[in-house]
Structures are given as C-alpha cells and as structure tokens.
Write a protein that holds these residues in place. Structure first.
Motif, PDB file in Angstrom:
ATOM      1  N   TRP A   1     -33.629  10.311  25.279  1.00  0.00           N
ATOM      2  CA  TRP A   1     -32.185  10.362  24.403  1.00  0.00           C
ATOM      3  C   TRP A   1     -31.765   9.052  23.890  1.00  0.00           C
ATOM      4  CZ3 TRP A   1     -30.511  14.841  23.130  1.00  0.00           C
ATOM      5  CH2 TRP A   1     -30.776  16.192  23.992  1.00  0.00           C
ATOM      6  N   LEU A   2     -32.650   7.918  24.144  1.00  0.00           N
ATOM      7  CA  LEU A   2     -32.201   6.666  23.496  1.00  0.00           C
ATOM      8  C   LEU A   2     -32.169   6.779  22.052  1.00  0.00           C
ATOM      9  CD1 LEU A   2     -31.434   3.919  24.000  1.00  0.00           C
ATOM     10  CD2 LEU A   2     -33.765   3.115  24.322  1.00  0.00           C
TER      11      LEU A   2
ATOM     12  N   GLY B   1     -47.432   3.312  26.076  1.00  0.00           N
ATOM     13  CA  GLY B   1     -47.867   4.871  25.174  1.00  0.00           C
ATOM     14  C   GLY B   1     -46.338   5.176  24.500  1.00  0.00           C
ATOM     15  N   ASN B   2     -45.202   4.632  25.220  1.00  0.00           N
ATOM     16  CA  ASN B   2     -43.985   4.991  24.608  1.00  0.00           C
ATOM     17  C   ASN B   2     -43.992   4.215  23.076  1.00  0.00           C
ATOM     18  OD1 ASN B   2     -43.121   6.531  26.707  1.00  0.00           O
ATOM     19  ND2 ASN B   2     -42.106   4.937  27.710  1.00  0.00           N
ATOM     20  N   ILE B   3     -44.236   3.075  23.223  1.00  0.00           N
ATOM     21  CA  ILE B   3     -44.376   2.089  22.019  1.00  0.00           C
ATOM     22  C   ILE B   3     -45.185   2.854  20.718  1.00  0.00           C
ATOM     23  CG2 ILE B   3     -44.687  -0.098  21.247  1.00  0.00           C
ATOM     24  CD1 ILE B   3     -43.696  -1.115  23.605  1.00  0.00           C
TER      25      ILE B   3
ATOM     26  N   SER C   1     -35.414   1.112  19.774  1.00  0.00           N
ATOM     27  CA  SER C   1     -35.699   1.797  21.351  1.00  0.00           C
ATOM     28  C   SER C   1     -36.822   1.366  22.019  1.00  0.00           C
ATOM     29  CB  SER C   1     -35.651   3.438  20.916  1.00  0.00           C
ATOM     30  OG  SER C   1     -36.978   3.827  20.491  1.00  0.00           O
ATOM     31  N   THR C   2     -37.942   0.671  21.180  1.00  0.00           N
ATOM     32  CA  THR C   2     -38.895   0.195  21.873  1.00  0.00           C
ATOM     33  C   THR C   2     -38.890  -0.846  22.577  1.00  0.00           C
ATOM     34  OG1 THR C   2     -39.571  -1.261  19.887  1.00  0.00           O
ATOM     35  CG2 THR C   2     -40.391   0.933  19.778  1.00  0.00           C
ATOM     36  N   TRP C   3     -37.650  -1.674  22.505  1.00  0.00           N
ATOM     37  CA  TRP C   3     -37.450  -2.912  23.347  1.00  0.00           C
ATOM     38  C   TRP C   3     -37.137  -2.713  24.853  1.00  0.00           C
ATOM     39  CZ3 TRP C   3     -38.468  -7.616  21.694  1.00  0.00           C
ATOM     40  CH2 TRP C   3     -38.356  -7.944  20.559  1.00  0.00           C
ATOM     41  N   TYR C   4     -36.674  -1.389  24.949  1.00  0.00           N
ATOM     42  CA  TYR C   4     -36.558  -1.045  26.411  1.00  0.00           C
ATOM     43  C   TYR C   4     -37.878  -0.664  27.033  1.00  0.00           C
ATOM     44  CZ  TYR C   4     -35.315   2.049  30.367  1.00  0.00           C
ATOM     45  OH  TYR C   4     -35.239   2.586  31.595  1.00  0.00           O
ATOM     46  N   ASP C   5     -38.813  -0.257  26.358  1.00  0.00           N
ATOM     47  CA  ASP C   5     -40.145  -0.195  26.908  1.00  0.00           C
ATOM     48  C   ASP C   5     -40.931  -1.602  27.095  1.00  0.00           C
ATOM     49  OD1 ASP C   5     -40.538   2.668  27.206  1.00  0.00           O
ATOM     50  OD2 ASP C   5     -40.259   2.702  24.925  1.00  0.00           O
ATOM     51  N   VAL C   6     -40.509  -2.573  26.125  1.00  0.00           N
ATOM     52  CA  VAL C   6     -41.113  -4.038  26.438  1.00  0.00           C
ATOM     53  C   VAL C   6     -40.463  -4.546  27.601  1.00  0.00           C
ATOM     54  CG1 VAL C   6     -40.764  -6.066  25.267  1.00  0.00           C
ATOM     55  CG2 VAL C   6     -41.101  -4.291  23.738  1.00  0.00           C
TER      56      VAL C   6
ATOM     57  N   THR D   1     -38.729  11.002  19.718  1.00  0.00           N
ATOM     58  CA  THR D   1     -38.301  10.276  18.449  1.00  0.00           C
ATOM     59  C   THR D   1     -38.017  10.893  17.300  1.00  0.00           C
ATOM     60  OG1 THR D   1     -39.989   8.540  19.298  1.00  0.00           O
ATOM     61  CG2 THR D   1     -39.638   8.342  17.088  1.00  0.00           C
ATOM     62  N   VAL D   2     -38.723  12.086  17.270  1.00  0.00           N
ATOM     63  CA  VAL D   2     -38.285  12.812  15.734  1.00  0.00           C
ATOM     64  C   VAL D   2     -37.148  13.972  16.084  1.00  0.00           C
ATOM     65  CG1 VAL D   2     -40.845  12.629  15.122  1.00  0.00           C
ATOM     66  CG2 VAL D   2     -40.311  14.651  16.327  1.00  0.00           C
ATOM     67  N   LYS D   3     -36.633  13.797  17.100  1.00  0.00           N
ATOM     68  CA  LYS D   3     -35.432  14.701  17.385  1.00  0.00           C
ATOM     69  C   LYS D   3     -34.270  15.047  16.218  1.00  0.00           C
ATOM     70  CE  LYS D   3     -35.234  15.161  22.327  1.00  0.00           C
ATOM     71  NZ  LYS D   3     -34.503  15.009  23.720  1.00  0.00           N
ATOM     72  N   PRO D   4     -33.926  13.865  15.562  1.00  0.00           N
ATOM     73  CA  PRO D   4     -33.044  13.944  14.611  1.00  0.00           C
ATOM     74  C   PRO D   4     -33.680  14.877  13.237  1.00  0.00           C
ATOM     75  CG  PRO D   4     -32.788  11.885  15.325  1.00  0.00           C
ATOM     76  CD  PRO D   4     -33.985  12.410  16.104  1.00  0.00           C
TER      77      PRO D   4
END
Length: 499
Positions: free
Chosen positions: A283-284, A185-187, A303-308, A51-54
């Motif tokens: 990478w999303l 956990g991702n969310i 990006s959390t919608w992918y985990d949902v 999440t904090v890559k940028p």
C-alpha cells in the motif's frame, strides 16, 4: 603480509574465506546469485501489482469498451485488498506444505515448477486479461490465488539450499546479504513498472514474468540443491554421494519442528512484523499517490527508499549479529527504534528529500528485523542442537515461520483498506505501531531465556576459573609441603638424636 593467492585463488576469494570460514567455489557463487535473483524476481511480480494499483483502478472504473468493471474507486480498492488477502492466505497455506515437502523431495525440481507456475499465472493475470479485455472477478481471484500457492515454494526451499551450501561461521553476514533479495526484487519491480507503465499496466507484468520463467528453466537444469547433489560422473564420488544420502537422518517432521525452542515465539513475532512490512509493500505507492497526492510514477520511485533501508539493514545487522552473543538482542533494539521511525514518518512533510530519508529509516528498523528473522534466525533454528547438525528441518522451519507471518500479513491486507476508509491513513500508522509492540512482546521471552542462559554460562566459567585457581594454589601448597616433609625425613635422625 599480502593475501595468499593460489592457482585458482584471488584476493576476493581469500577475503571471503576469512569472513565466511569456508572456501567459495564456482558452485557457491552460482547458488548464491541464482537463488538471490530468482527470489528477487518472485518478489518483483508481487510488487508489480502494488505499483500499478492506481492504473488498474483507473482502468476498472473507466472501461471504454463497455460498462465499467467496478462501480467506483472504493469498490476497486476493496477488491484489490481482497486479492492481496487471498494471495497471502494461499501463500501462507502453501508455505506450511511446501516447507515440509522441500525436506522430503527434490528441492531443485520443486523450485523450478513453482517459479514456472507463478510466471504463468502472473502472465495471465496482468497481461492476457488486459490485452483481450477479459474482466472477471472470479478469474482474477483464481489466478492470484494460484500465484500465491506457486510462490510459496520459493522462500523455504531457497533458504534450505543456502543452508546446505553455506556453513554457520558467518551465517549472519552471508544470510544477511542474501536476505536482501526481497528488497532488491521490490526495487526491480518498481523501476520496471515506473518506466514501462506509460505503455500500459500489462507490460510490466509481461517483462517480470518472462524473467521469472527464465530463472525457472535455469534452476531445473543447472541449480545444485546441495554439495552432494553434484554428479561428477566419477563412480567413486557417486558411491560417496550415495553413502552421504543414506547416512543422513530422516526429516524431523512438521509437528515436531514446532517444538524446537524459539520456533513458536519467532513465528508469532514474524506474523505481527510481516503485517507491518507487507502493509508498506502493498500500500505504500498507493498511499503516496492517494494520501500525499503525488503522481503515480513519482510515488513509485519514492517508495523504493523503504526497500533501500531494508537492504542496508540486512547487510549491517547481519554482519553485526555475527559478532554478538545473541541475534535476538539486536533485533529487539531495532524493533524499539521502529516505534520512533514509524511515528515520525506518519508526520512526514510533503517533501521528497524528507520523505525519502524517513522511509529509509522505517525500512531499516522494520525491514531489517524481518529479513534477519526470515534468514539468519531461521537458519539458526533449523540447525539447532536438537537436529544434531542435520539440515532436514530447515525448509520446514522456514515454512512454519514464514507461513505464520503470511497469515498475519493476510489479516493486515484485509484490515488496512477498511481502516483507511473509515479512519484515515493516520489510523493505519497507529495500527502499524501497535503491531510492532506485539512483535517486541513476542520476542521478549526468547531474549530473557538467552540472557539467563548466558548468565548461567558466565557463572559456570567463573566457577571453573575459581576452581582452577584453587587447584593451582593447592598444587603449589602440596609442593611446598612435600619439600618440607622431604627435608624432615632427610634431617630426621640427627634431630631426634640431638634432642
């Protein structure tokens, strides 16, 4: 008729009893929720880096305290890809080892130590290095490799603990809901990072590793790894516990576990599938920021919608698989649908609503099969007839399948940044579709064998039914002939005399 409510029972407990086929005690609830959220915290630590890559790239390329740590964004991006690859390689190696050790040693202590070591490495990697401006490539690699090995303890041991506590009557439903822990956990990691990122990228790491360390303490002192692990203080029950442990067969062993039917096929399929899923995982957020030019916090939330989608699929598909003759067929059809979802998402417009909806579909058809294989299917294989009802190979099976999958993920984290650099994001999505095709091909032989087995069983049932009908007809004929013979015997003398 209203549900029966006992002295300790409630309507919810009766519902769970009907669904799962077993009574849920307080220990069942504690084990379910503790393992669920403890592994969610493990996943949240991984997601925090993604999440904090940028922000990390910006810090490394514009260091105000001296020369920049990285020469350019390209170098920083490739180094982050190297970190992801190193993590997954170490994680994969650790899974093969931890899965086997989990069947031989105390699972509760191993899980606690693994989570504590992971929390320590994440704290040093994300918080200490940035707070004290310690920028060192070897140090970053060492800490993230240590984190990968430490986290490898989590999944195989927690799946084994769940397998010890919950039976097979509703394995798809229970494990389907429980396997959503990674997506949850991702969310959690994404939401914490998106809200705390304004204070510095080191603070999301601090919060997540603190939560993970607290769960490691609870696991060490309070988590029972199996029903027979409970110490009630009663001498009689202690003797029963010792007898149960003495009567349990020895663990199957690492190499013999590979010979369980379906383990190799699902391991290869999981490697291809985890290549795609972890590609989205790592990478999303960066793709939404770099490829679609959305702000970092906005991209994190989207990006959390992918985990949902993965959570919904775990629950729906897990419950549906309990009512089907084969889980493999459901996974196979979901994989076929994933081609369409990935292709459509690669053409998604720059609209939040459309992107969220298409990410939901991609998460459903990619994350759903991944969660099913890593939980319900693994539990089925670990409880196969070859083990004679023994759970002592469940952690090993989990380690083998997840470890092979992590090898595929490691290859993916090395290839994705290079493919994106040379050919663009569209090529990355075409690579995802190619890997989903390989996943489908790996599962196809298992599905073919299961269908042949079902056909043979159906043939035997029909044959048995025909034989039972034939026996019934013969029985009726026999009664008729017996009656006829009796009548002849009864009237035999007069008839012969008359003639």
């Amino acid at each position: 008729m209203p549900p029966r409510i006992g002295p300790r029972g409630t309507e919810n407990e009766d519902f769970l009893t009907r669904v799962t086929g077993q009574k849920w005690s307080r220990n069942h609830y504690f084990v379910f929720f503790h393992t669920f959220f403890s592994f969610a915290m493990i996943h949240a630590t991984r997601k925090t880096l993604a999440t904090v890559k940028p922000s990390i790239i910006h810090t490394w390329t514009s260091n105000s305290t001296g020369p920049p740590f990285m020469e350019s964004e390209e170098h920083a991006t490739r180094f982050l890809g190297l970190l992801d690859t190193s993590f997954m390689i170490t994680y994969a190696m650790g899974l093969f080892i931890s899965g086997t050790l989990g069947d031989h040693y105390n699972p509760r202590k191993m899980l606690s130590i693994g989570m504590a070591c992971s929390a320590f490495s994440v704290f040093c990697f994300g918080f200490l290095t940035e707070t004290y401006h310690i920028y060192s490539a070897p140090l970053y690699v060492f800490l993230w490799v240590l984190n990968g090995f430490s986290q490898s303890v989590g999944w195989p041991i927690e799946v084994a603990i769940m397998g010890n506590w919950f039976g097979k009557n509703a394995r798809g439903t229970v494990m389907g809901v429980w396997s959503a822990c990674g997506s949850v956990g991702n969310i959690i990691g994404t939401l914490i990072a998106s809200h705390v990122l304004v204070f510095g990228y080191q603070y999301p790491f601090l919060i997540i590793c603190s939560l993970l360390f607290s769960y490691s303490i609870i696991a060490y002192f309070q988590l029972p790894s199996a029903p027979w692990d409970l110490d009630s203080g009663s001498h009689h029950k202690s003797d029963s516990k010792e007898k149960l442990e003495l009567n349990r067969p020895p663990p199957l062993g690492f190499f013999r576990t590979w010979l369980i039917p379906g383990v190799i096929s699902f391991s290869l399929a999981f490697a291809c599938l985890k290549f795609v899923n972890d590609g989205f995982f790592f990478w999303l957020p960066y793709y939404l920021h770099d490829g679609l030019n959305w702000p970092e916090t906005f991209a994190d939330a989207l990006s959390t919608w992918y985990d949902v989608g993965g959570i919904i699929a775990s629950i729906v598909a897990g419950a549906a698989s309990d009512r089907m003759k084969s889980r493999t067929s459901l996974i196979f059809y979901m994989l076929l649908a994933s081609f369409v979802s990935l292709y459509v998402y690669s053409r998604s417009p720059a609209s939040y609503t459309w992107n969220a909806f298409l990410l939901l579909l991609a998460g459903f058809f990619v994350g759903g099969p991944l969660n099913m294989i890593s939980s319900s299917v693994v539990a089925d294989l670990g409880k196969s007839d070859k083990l004679k009802g023994n759970a002592e190979a469940l952690a090993t099976v989990t380690g083998i399948i997840d470890g092979t999958g992590s090898c595929g993920s490691a290859v993916g984290q090395f290839m994705i940044p290079n493919i994106q650099h040379w050919y663009g994001w569209n090529a990355v999505f075409y690579g995802f579709m190619a890997m989903m095709a390989c996943t489908t091909l790996c599962i196809a032989p298992v599905l073919r064998k299961e269908r042949r087995k079902q056909q043979r069983m159906k043939y035997r049932e029909n044959k048995a039914l025909l034989n039972s009908d034939s026996d019934s007809t013969d029985s009726e004929d026999g009664v008729f002939l017996s009656d006829k013979t009796t009548r002849r015997k009864h009237h035999g003398t007069p008839q012969s005399t008359f003639i």
